[in-house]
Scaffold this motif. Structure first.
Motif, PDB file in Angstrom:
ATOM      1  N   GLY A  18     -16.357  -2.154  57.555  1.00  0.00           N
ATOM      2  CA  GLY A  18     -15.767  -3.457  57.837  1.00  0.00           C
ATOM      3  C   GLY A  18     -14.800  -3.864  56.748  1.00  0.00           C
ATOM      4  O   GLY A  18     -14.667  -3.206  55.716  1.00  0.00           O
ATOM      5  N   ASP A  19     -14.104  -4.955  56.986  1.00  0.00           N
ATOM      6  CA  ASP A  19     -13.138  -5.463  56.016  1.00  0.00           C
ATOM      7  C   ASP A  19     -13.840  -6.308  54.971  1.00  0.00           C
ATOM      8  O   ASP A  19     -14.738  -7.081  55.286  1.00  0.00           O
ATOM      9  N   GLY A  20     -13.406  -6.156  53.741  1.00  0.00           N
ATOM     10  CA  GLY A  20     -13.909  -6.959  52.640  1.00  0.00           C
ATOM     11  C   GLY A  20     -12.790  -7.810  52.067  1.00  0.00           C
ATOM     12  O   GLY A  20     -11.699  -7.891  52.637  1.00  0.00           O
ATOM     13  N   ALA A  21     -13.033  -8.432  50.941  1.00  0.00           N
ATOM     14  CA  ALA A  21     -12.038  -9.295  50.311  1.00  0.00           C
ATOM     15  C   ALA A  21     -10.816  -8.495  49.859  1.00  0.00           C
ATOM     16  O   ALA A  21      -9.709  -9.026  49.793  1.00  0.00           O
ATOM     17  N   LYS A  22     -11.005  -7.213  49.555  1.00  0.00           N
ATOM     18  CA  LYS A  22      -9.911  -6.376  49.058  1.00  0.00           C
ATOM     19  C   LYS A  22      -9.504  -5.302  50.062  1.00  0.00           C
ATOM     20  O   LYS A  22      -8.959  -4.282  49.686  1.00  0.00           O
ATOM     21  N   GLY A  23      -9.793  -5.519  51.326  1.00  0.00           N
ATOM     22  CA  GLY A  23      -9.442  -4.548  52.350  1.00  0.00           C
ATOM     23  C   GLY A  23     -10.670  -3.869  52.922  1.00  0.00           C
ATOM     24  O   GLY A  23     -11.791  -4.326  52.724  1.00  0.00           O
ATOM     25  N   PRO A  24     -10.468  -2.749  53.616  1.00  0.00           N
ATOM     26  CA  PRO A  24     -11.603  -2.058  54.237  1.00  0.00           C
ATOM     27  C   PRO A  24     -12.596  -1.563  53.186  1.00  0.00           C
ATOM     28  O   PRO A  24     -12.199  -1.089  52.124  1.00  0.00           O
ATOM     29  N   ARG A  25     -13.876  -1.679  53.499  1.00  0.00           N
ATOM     30  CA  ARG A  25     -14.944  -1.167  52.627  1.00  0.00           C
ATOM     31  C   ARG A  25     -15.298   0.227  53.123  1.00  0.00           C
ATOM     32  O   ARG A  25     -16.014   0.383  54.098  1.00  0.00           O
ATOM     33  N   THR A  85     -22.328  -5.564  58.213  1.00  0.00           N
ATOM     34  CA  THR A  85     -22.411  -6.993  58.526  1.00  0.00           C
ATOM     35  C   THR A  85     -23.433  -7.715  57.657  1.00  0.00           C
ATOM     36  O   THR A  85     -23.542  -8.929  57.715  1.00  0.00           O
ATOM     37  N   ARG A  86     -24.181  -6.969  56.857  1.00  0.00           N
ATOM     38  CA  ARG A  86     -25.163  -7.594  55.972  1.00  0.00           C
ATOM     39  C   ARG A  86     -24.516  -8.672  55.106  1.00  0.00           C
ATOM     40  O   ARG A  86     -25.076  -9.736  54.883  1.00  0.00           O
TER      41      ARG A  86
END
Length: 177
Positions: A18-25, A85-86
């Motif tokens: 999923g996407d995180g604050a800095k892009g895809p994780r 999604t955790r």
């Protein structure tokens, strides 16, 4: 430290959770389907049990593990997204704690605790729905039309405030005869 999940190197897949604050994780994921349990699953299982291992790209010796129970049509990419999604769930609980008092219960019995948690989560769901509606309207439509009263719901940063009419404490209530 040896890992209990010694997957062969070709079992690892590089997938985004999923996407995180800095892009895809992006992590490396390895999975193994666990044997069916005929007592629970019957002759033709509709779900499979999985064990997943997540390995960081920068520190591959550190692993995180997940157990999953998913429909037979589910792929490892689907499982990785669900595992990702955790963070959203944790953010939801943190917001409910700070916005709706989810952690402010002082009860002695399960019934009181359950009622408090249910009402706090209902309030959080309601506020989240309002925030989503406002976001869908767009920033240009946040100004109320001329002649209408402003909404008592005011957004401040990431939270909502419900304001009421300001009362003059020196004013006497009107009486009718």
């Amino acid at each position: 430290m040896t890992s209990c999940f010694q997957a062969p190197e070709d079992a690892w897949q590089r997938l985004s959770s999923g996407d995180g604050a800095k892009g895809p994780r992006v992590y490396d994921w390895a999975s193994a389907r666990l044997p069916a349990i005929s007592f629970f699953d019957g002759n033709t299982p509709t779900h499979h049990r999985w064990v997943l291992a997540r390995r960081s790209l920068t520190t591959p010796h550190e692993l995180a593990y997940y157990f999953a129970y998913a429909p037979v049509t589910c792929t490892v990419a689907d499982l990785a997204k669900v595992a990702g999604t955790r963070w959203a769930i944790e953010e939801c609980f943190q917001a409910a704690k700070s916005e709706c008092g989810l952690d402010q219960y002082e009860v002695r019995r399960y019934t009181g605790w359950y009622r408090h948690i249910t009402l706090a989560m209902l309030a959080h769901a309601f506020l989240t729905g309002l925030a989503a509606d406002e976001a869908a309207k767009g920033a240009a439509e946040t100004t109320p039309p001329a002649g209408s009263s402003p909404s008592p719901w005011q957004r401040s940063g990431g939270s909502w405030t419900l304001s009421g009419p300001v009362l003059n404490p020196n004013a006497l209530p009107e009486t009718t005869h």
